[in-house]
Design a protein around this motif. Structure first.
Motif, PDB file in Angstrom:
ATOM      1  N   ARG A   8      -4.271   4.999  -6.345  1.00 20.54           N
ATOM      2  CA  ARG A   8      -5.686   4.872  -5.964  1.00 20.54           C
ATOM      3  C   ARG A   8      -5.962   5.717  -4.722  1.00 20.54           C
ATOM      4  O   ARG A   8      -5.070   5.962  -3.910  1.00 20.54           O
ATOM      5  CB  ARG A   8      -6.016   3.422  -5.626  1.00 20.54           C
ATOM      6  N   PRO A   9      -7.211   6.106  -4.537  1.00 17.42           N
ATOM      7  CA  PRO A   9      -7.558   6.836  -3.306  1.00 17.42           C
ATOM      8  C   PRO A   9      -7.510   5.908  -2.093  1.00 17.42           C
ATOM      9  O   PRO A   9      -7.576   4.684  -2.220  1.00 17.42           O
ATOM     10  CB  PRO A   9      -8.990   7.323  -3.574  1.00 17.42           C
ATOM     11  N   VAL A  10      -7.406   6.501  -0.935  1.00 14.02           N
ATOM     12  CA  VAL A  10      -7.421   5.743   0.312  1.00 14.02           C
ATOM     13  C   VAL A  10      -8.839   5.242   0.557  1.00 14.02           C
ATOM     14  O   VAL A  10      -9.798   6.006   0.521  1.00 14.02           O
ATOM     15  CB  VAL A  10      -6.929   6.616   1.487  1.00 14.02           C
ATOM     16  N   ALA A  11      -8.952   3.926   0.800  1.00 16.13           N
ATOM     17  CA  ALA A  11     -10.255   3.297   1.060  1.00 16.13           C
ATOM     18  C   ALA A  11     -10.453   3.189   2.572  1.00 16.13           C
ATOM     19  O   ALA A  11      -9.573   2.674   3.268  1.00 16.13           O
ATOM     20  CB  ALA A  11     -10.301   1.925   0.422  1.00 16.13           C
ATOM     21  N   GLY A  40      -4.571   2.679   0.792  1.00 13.79           N
ATOM     22  CA  GLY A  40      -4.570   3.154  -0.592  1.00 13.79           C
ATOM     23  C   GLY A  40      -3.491   2.472  -1.421  1.00 13.79           C
ATOM     24  O   GLY A  40      -2.308   2.576  -1.092  1.00 13.79           O
ATOM     25  N   PHE A  52       0.819  -1.213   0.000  1.00 16.35           N
ATOM     26  CA  PHE A  52       0.000   0.000   0.000  1.00 16.35           C
ATOM     27  C   PHE A  52       0.852   1.263   0.000  1.00 16.35           C
ATOM     28  O   PHE A  52       1.802   1.385   0.767  1.00 16.35           O
ATOM     29  CB  PHE A  52      -0.949   0.008   1.204  1.00 16.35           C
ATOM     30  N   GLY A  56     -11.524  -0.217  -5.687  1.00 12.62           N
ATOM     31  CA  GLY A  56     -12.300   0.856  -6.291  1.00 12.62           C
ATOM     32  C   GLY A  56     -13.349   0.359  -7.218  1.00 12.62           C
ATOM     33  O   GLY A  56     -13.860   0.949  -8.083  1.00 12.62           O
ATOM     34  N   GLU A 101      -0.483   4.212   0.755  1.00 14.86           N
ATOM     35  CA  GLU A 101      -0.997   5.002   1.877  1.00 14.86           C
ATOM     36  C   GLU A 101      -1.561   4.078   2.943  1.00 14.86           C
ATOM     37  O   GLU A 101      -2.294   3.135   2.629  1.00 14.86           O
ATOM     38  CB  GLU A 101      -2.115   5.950   1.420  1.00 14.86           C
ATOM     39  N   ILE A 133     -10.956  -1.215  -1.601  1.00 15.59           N
ATOM     40  CA  ILE A 133      -9.556  -0.951  -1.931  1.00 15.59           C
ATOM     41  C   ILE A 133      -9.337  -0.915  -3.448  1.00 15.59           C
ATOM     42  O   ILE A 133      -8.600  -0.077  -3.961  1.00 15.59           O
ATOM     43  CB  ILE A 133      -8.631  -1.982  -1.262  1.00 15.59           C
ATOM     44  N   GLY A 149      -7.459   3.044   6.798  1.00 13.29           N
ATOM     45  CA  GLY A 149      -7.383   3.713   5.501  1.00 13.29           C
ATOM     46  C   GLY A 149      -6.234   3.108   4.705  1.00 13.29           C
ATOM     47  O   GLY A 149      -5.080   3.218   5.107  1.00 13.29           O
TER      48      GLY A 149
END
Length: 125
Positions: free
Chosen positions: A89-92, A85, A59, A125, A61, A123, A83
């Motif tokens: 990708r954005p942080v899930a 990421g 990851f 997306g 993030e 995660i 969180g």
């Protein structure tokens, strides 16, 4: 004076944000047993740290926070947001419930309960 179990677990969760598995070591009992829902148990501090080295390498993030936490003696129950990421990708925000058992001022048992299918959907997306 010994650190309170509440503070111990809160600091442990914050240490994940460094993405440095070695920072987790001082919180874990040498004989710790880690069990993430849906995975096999991991026994021993070195083995647990190896798991987290892999997670941190995957990851981009990692942002762990505690939402609520309750302490009953040597048992700590914590509602958390993990969180996570992946690169690019954005942080899930993955909701997690963790149970910690403390022995000799260290985390000796740690169980994470997350819906792995839902976490994977968030995660990826």
């Amino acid at each position: 004076m010994a650190q309170s179990n509440d503070s111990l677990v809160r600091e442990f969760v914050q240490a994940f944000n460094t993405k440095d598995a070695d920072r987790l070591a001082s919180y874990l009992h040498p004989d710790v047993v880690f069990h993430a829902y849906g995975d096999e148990q991991v026994r021993g501090r070195d083995a647990v740290l190896q798991v987290w080295r892999g997670v941190f390498g995957t990851f981009a993030e990692v942002q762990f926070t505690t939402v609520h936490q309750a302490v009953d003696g040597d048992v700590v129950i914590a509602e958390q947001v993990h969180g996570l990421g992946l690169p690019g990708r954005p942080v899930a925000p993955v909701m997690n419930m963790a149970i910690y058992e403390i022995r000799d001022g260290k985390i000796a048992a740690w169980r994470d309960y997350t819906n792995p299918q839902h976490a994977t959907r968030l995660i990826s997306g």
